[in-house]
Design an enzyme around this catalytic site. Structure first.
Site, mmCIF file in Angstrom:
data_model
loop_
_atom_site.group_PDB
_atom_site.id
_atom_site.type_symbol
_atom_site.label_atom_id
_atom_site.label_comp_id
_atom_site.label_asym_id
_atom_site.label_seq_id
_atom_site.Cartn_x
_atom_site.Cartn_y
_atom_site.Cartn_z
ATOM 1 C CB SER A 74 5.500 -2.089 11.892
ATOM 2 O OG SER A 74 5.057 -0.766 12.156
ATOM 3 C CD GLU B 233 -2.849 5.153 7.033
ATOM 4 O OE1 GLU B 233 -2.840 5.237 5.782
ATOM 5 O OE2 GLU B 233 -1.927 4.604 7.679
ATOM 6 C CD GLU C 288 -3.406 -2.892 7.462
ATOM 7 O OE1 GLU C 288 -2.263 -3.011 7.033
ATOM 8 O OE2 GLU C 288 -4.157 -1.942 7.175
ATOM 9 N N GLY D 233 2.636 1.932 10.877
ATOM 10 C CA GLY D 233 3.565 3.049 10.712
ATOM 11 C C GLY D 233 4.269 3.448 12.004
ATOM 12 C CG ASN E 176 -1.737 1.178 1.416
ATOM 13 O OD1 ASN E 176 -1.819 2.025 0.517
ATOM 14 N ND2 ASN E 176 -2.386 1.288 2.567
ATOM 15 C CD1 TRP E 177 3.284 1.264 -3.150
ATOM 16 C CD2 TRP E 177 3.287 2.710 -4.873
ATOM 17 N NE1 TRP E 177 3.979 0.689 -4.197
ATOM 18 C CE2 TRP E 177 3.998 1.552 -5.262
ATOM 19 C CE3 TRP E 177 3.153 3.756 -5.782
ATOM 20 C CZ2 TRP E 177 4.567 1.413 -6.523
ATOM 21 C CZ3 TRP E 177 3.720 3.618 -7.043
ATOM 22 C CH2 TRP E 177 4.428 2.456 -7.404
ATOM 23 C CE LYS E 178 -0.135 2.960 4.909
ATOM 24 N NZ LYS E 178 -0.013 2.988 6.345
ATOM 25 C CG HIS F 154 -5.701 1.557 5.423
ATOM 26 N ND1 HIS F 154 -5.275 2.490 6.334
ATOM 27 C CD2 HIS F 154 -4.665 0.699 5.239
ATOM 28 C CE1 HIS F 154 -4.023 2.208 6.685
ATOM 29 N NE2 HIS F 154 -3.628 1.127 6.029
HETATM 30 P P1 PGA Z 1 3.034 0.018 7.661
HETATM 31 O O1 PGA Z 1 1.553 0.197 7.063
HETATM 32 O O2 PGA Z 1 3.596 -1.233 7.057
HETATM 33 O O3 PGA Z 1 3.768 1.261 7.236
HETATM 34 O O4 PGA Z 1 2.878 -0.088 9.143
HETATM 35 C C1 PGA Z 1 0.705 -0.904 6.930
HETATM 36 C C2 PGA Z 1 -0.622 -0.461 6.373
HETATM 37 O O5 PGA Z 1 -1.111 0.604 6.752
HETATM 38 O O6 PGA Z 1 -1.214 -1.159 5.528
#
Ligand code: PGA
Length: 249
Positions: A212, A96, A166, A172, A9-11, A94
């Site tokens: 992470s 976020e 998650e 993150g 996931n590049w976000k 997600h």
């Molecule tokens: P991360 O993100 O690997 O940077 O913790 C995972 C995600 O949000 O899918």
């Protein structure tokens, strides 16, 4: 045998030039595992990425979509638009999106329906916050997220769903759930699914872990019997790190 999946996931990262550079780095990597590999670039990078990876085994997927067909939804993108450029899988729910864009279980249920109506595959994300885990309510929080957005579906619909657990406190932050914590939750998620839809649906479901995941910890996490892959954020922005994770299976 459940599918192993590693999705990056590049976000909201990578402009056009950076995205082109990362794609050519990804194409130079060697895959030694049997995992399905996916990347989710931003909307602006989807078109060139699908074109560029047409003859590659890497599937290009979207980070989000709206539930409506089309219309007055400024800033949004529909399933049909994604399909029209060859994107057949979408990440929904997600943390976020839930936290910063107020996505609710109810909205996510509609998004899941829209994706399935367009024969798209969904990577459905959910996970508890730190306060939930500290209060030992993580299992009920996660069960409710899954039930509210998915349990109106038919058993056969689950063939088009991939689950991604998650824990919000691990995204993150550099803090990963321990492999044992991941296994415990994945087993609980599979049982929740089995109680509602039976063992066949539950045992066929790929359940990814996200939060992470790095080259240094992927092997141990993926070695757990109910962990079928990973949803990778930060480490997906570097082709070598991403493939070290892909090849951790
Ligand atoms: P991360 O993100 O690997 O940077 O913790 C995972 C995600 O949000 O899918």
């Amino acid at each position: 045998m459940r599918k192993h999946i590693v999705a990056g996931n590049w976000k909201m990262n990578n402009d056009l030039a950076q995205s082109v550079a990362l794609i050519s780095d990804l194409k130079r990597q060697n895959q030694t595992s049997n995992a399905e590999v996916m990347i989710a670039p931003t909307f602006t990078n989807l078109w060139h990425t699908t074109e560029n990876l047409k003859s590659s085994p890497i599937e290009v997927i979207a980070q989000n979509m709206h539930f409506a067909e089309n219309g007055a939804y400024t800033g949004e993108v529909s399933a049909e638009m994604l399909k029209s450029i060859g994107v057949n899988t979408v990440i929904l729910g997600h943390s976020e999106r839930r936290a910063y864009f107020n996505e609710t279980d109810e909205m996510l249920a509609k998004k899941v329906d829209a994706a399935l109506e367009h024969n798209m595959r969904v990577i459905f994300c959910f996970g508890e916050e730190l306060a939930d885990r500290q209060a030992s309510t993580h299992e009920s929080v996660v069960a409710n997220q899954i039930k509210n957005a998915l349990f109106h579906l038919k058993a056969t619909d689950f063939q088009s769903i991939v689950l991604a657990y998650e824990p919000v406190w691990a995204i993150g932050t550099g803090e990963t759930a321990s492999p044992e914590q991941a296994q415990e939750m994945h087993q609980f998620i599979r049982k929740t699914l089995s109680d509602a839809y039976g063992d066949t649906v539950a045992n066929a479901m790929s359940i990814l872990y996200g939060g992470s995941v790095k080259p240094a910890n992927a092997k141990e996490i993926f070695s757990k019997p109910d962990v079928d892959g990973g949803l990778i954020g930060g480490a997906a922005l570097n082709a070598e790190d991403f493939y070290a994770i892909v090849n951790a299976f």
